[in-house]
Scaffold this active site. Structure first.
Site, PDB file in Angstrom:
ATOM      1  N   ASP A  10     -14.643 -10.666  -3.412  1.00  0.00           N
ATOM      2  CA  ASP A  10     -14.379  -9.473  -4.230  1.00  0.00           C
ATOM      3  C   ASP A  10     -12.965  -9.420  -4.789  1.00  0.00           C
ATOM      4  O   ASP A  10     -12.487  -8.352  -5.175  1.00  0.00           O
ATOM      5  CB  ASP A  10     -14.633  -8.203  -3.402  1.00  0.00           C
ATOM      6  CG  ASP A  10     -16.067  -7.713  -3.513  1.00  0.00           C
ATOM      7  OD1 ASP A  10     -16.763  -8.101  -4.472  1.00  0.00           O
ATOM      8  OD2 ASP A  10     -16.505  -6.936  -2.644  1.00  0.00           O
ATOM      9  N   LYS A  53     -11.741  -7.447  -7.948  1.00  0.00           N
ATOM     10  CA  LYS A  53     -11.573  -5.987  -8.020  1.00  0.00           C
ATOM     11  C   LYS A  53     -10.144  -5.582  -8.360  1.00  0.00           C
ATOM     12  O   LYS A  53      -9.903  -4.432  -8.748  1.00  0.00           O
ATOM     13  CB  LYS A  53     -11.989  -5.351  -6.697  1.00  0.00           C
ATOM     14  CG  LYS A  53     -13.502  -5.334  -6.486  1.00  0.00           C
ATOM     15  CD  LYS A  53     -13.865  -4.633  -5.189  1.00  0.00           C
ATOM     16  CE  LYS A  53     -15.372  -4.549  -5.006  1.00  0.00           C
ATOM     17  NZ  LYS A  53     -15.745  -3.874  -3.736  1.00  0.00           N
TER      18      LYS A  53
END
Length: 419
Positions: free
Chosen positions: A257, A260
């Site tokens: 991730d 992000k």
């Protein structure tokens, strides 16, 4: 005394250890190879970690990371791993491993049930009663840097002779394991630097997204490696290929991730459901993450790109970002209303399918600002229900096969407020 060919294999092993990038996989390999060096039937490896007690005091303790036992493992079904209790040991004179850490000296005990009354340490037979395994000979070796910094302790249990009889660890064993521990500590230092750099990248994400914590990414990466390990077992992947891929996947999964960091705080930290427009923007974190690895230099870059780009694709084709080039934003295959068509089934790289499952499982089990953690029964029911729609059915079967190992990883990396 060991012959020249044995010393040659030790030197070759030192070189192999320096190729392993991930800290956890390196610890597991160090324990395995240490046991081979001294013919130990069992053993465990501890690392120094700061542990908070019930009064919020923080002290250095030895925390067990891996335990291995040939005798107990032989009773397991094929492909299953030995489970062990996660616990910490005080660094003091009371236990063999604690005394080894305190003094930074090797400790060789021929029979733990007949320790000299003059020795400051003792052995708790409760461990044997719980496991049903009798410990006799015990050899504890400090893992320390050239500068004398203690990294942990390796504990070898029950040396066996050529006839399978339990014997004390010899002086030759002490010399061999001391050499091995010195070189293992160097490899650990290097792997620790790699882990620290990755966690600093995760810390950047955490500053933007409170969900993206070090414990979360460690758990997701741990689950992913266990799922792949069993998948590789079923698909008869060679041990060498499997170990190399696990090492790469572990690091790549931690970065799933990282894209992000490019998403607005207004959206990223919103404690409520996204609007359709906000959700579409949020979906672009997969593309942003992939772009960080646009010019792959090493295998981990290639896997990290696949993971970042594909860990929100669904087995039935309903995920995102779909068939889209992350470097040009060009739609490669159109679906509904001209939007990218979602990848489905085995169009999704295996790494993306694995991390998708690992990530969702951890999210459901964890507290978020917008939800309490689900109960274990509810989480498992939801995972099973999503087989064939969100998740690869084969991976769901594997997930439930290795569920005890998955739960153990959760206990290894608890949330800070859960310790």
């Amino acid at each position: 005394m060991a012959d020249d060919s044995f010393f040659k294999s030790i030197i070759e092993l030192d070189s192999e250890l320096n190729k392993i990038q991930d800290l956890d996989l390196l610890l597991e390999r160090i324990l395995l190879e240490s046991r081979k060096v001294v013919r130990a039937d069992a053993g465990s490896i501890y690392v120094i970690e700061k542990v908070k007690d019930e009064f919020n005091n923080i002290t250095d303790k030895l925390v067990i990371k891996y335990a291995q036992n040939n005798t107990l493992a032989r009773n397991l079904p094929p492909g299953q791993k030995l489970l062990y209790s996660v616990f910490s040991v005080e660094i003091n004179e009371k236990t063999i491993s604690g005394y080894c850490a305190l003094t930074k000296k090797l400790v060789n005990v021929p029979d733990v049930y007949n320790i000299s009354p003059d020795a400051p340490y003792s052995y708790s037979t409760s461990y044997d009663k719980i496991s049903g395994y009798r410990t006799v000979s015990n050899l504890a070796i400090p893992l320390q840097t050239a500068a004398g910094k203690l990294l942990g302790v390796i504990q070898m249990i029950n040396s066996k002779d050529q006839n399978g009889n339990i014997v004390p660890f010899s002086q030759d064993d002490e010399l061999l394991i001391t050499h091995f521990a010195t070189n293992a500590a160097l490899a650990l230092q290097r792997a620790s630097v790699t882990r620290t750099m990755i966690l600093r990248m995760i810390k950047m994400s955490e500053l933007r997204d409170p969900k993206e914590t070090g414990t979360h990414v460690n758990r997701v990466a741990g689950y992913a490696v266990e799922i792949y390990d069993r998948w590789a077992y079923h698909h008869k992947i060679s041990e060498k290929e499997k170990d190399q891929f696990k090492d790469t996947l572990k690091i790549a999964s931690m970065l799933h991730d990282v894209g992000k960091v490019a998403i607005s705080d207004t959206i990223l930290k919103k404690p409520a459901k996204f609007t359709p427009e906000e959700f579409e923007i949020m979906q672009h974190h997969t593309l942003h993450g992939a772009r960080l690895f646009e010019d792959p230099q090493v295998p981990v870059d290639e896997i990290a790109l696949d993971v970042a780009l594909n860990h929100h694709e669904n087995w039935d084709g309903s995920g995102y970002p779909g068939w889209m080039d992350p470097f040009t934003d060009k739609v490669l295959q159109s679906g509904h209303e001209g939007k990218p068509q979602g990848k489905k089934g085995e169009e999704i790289p295996l790494t993306g399918r694995i991390v998708a499952l690992a990530d969702v499982y951890d999210a459901l089990c964890s507290r978020r600002v917008y939800k309490d953690p689900w109960t274990e029964d509810d989480v498992l029911a939801e995972i099973k229900k999503l087989s064939g729609t969100k998740f690869d059915p084969e991976l769901i079967e594997i997930f439930f096969e290795i569920l005890p190992s998955i739960k153990q990883i959760r206990s290894l990396y608890p949330e800070p407020d859960a310790t």
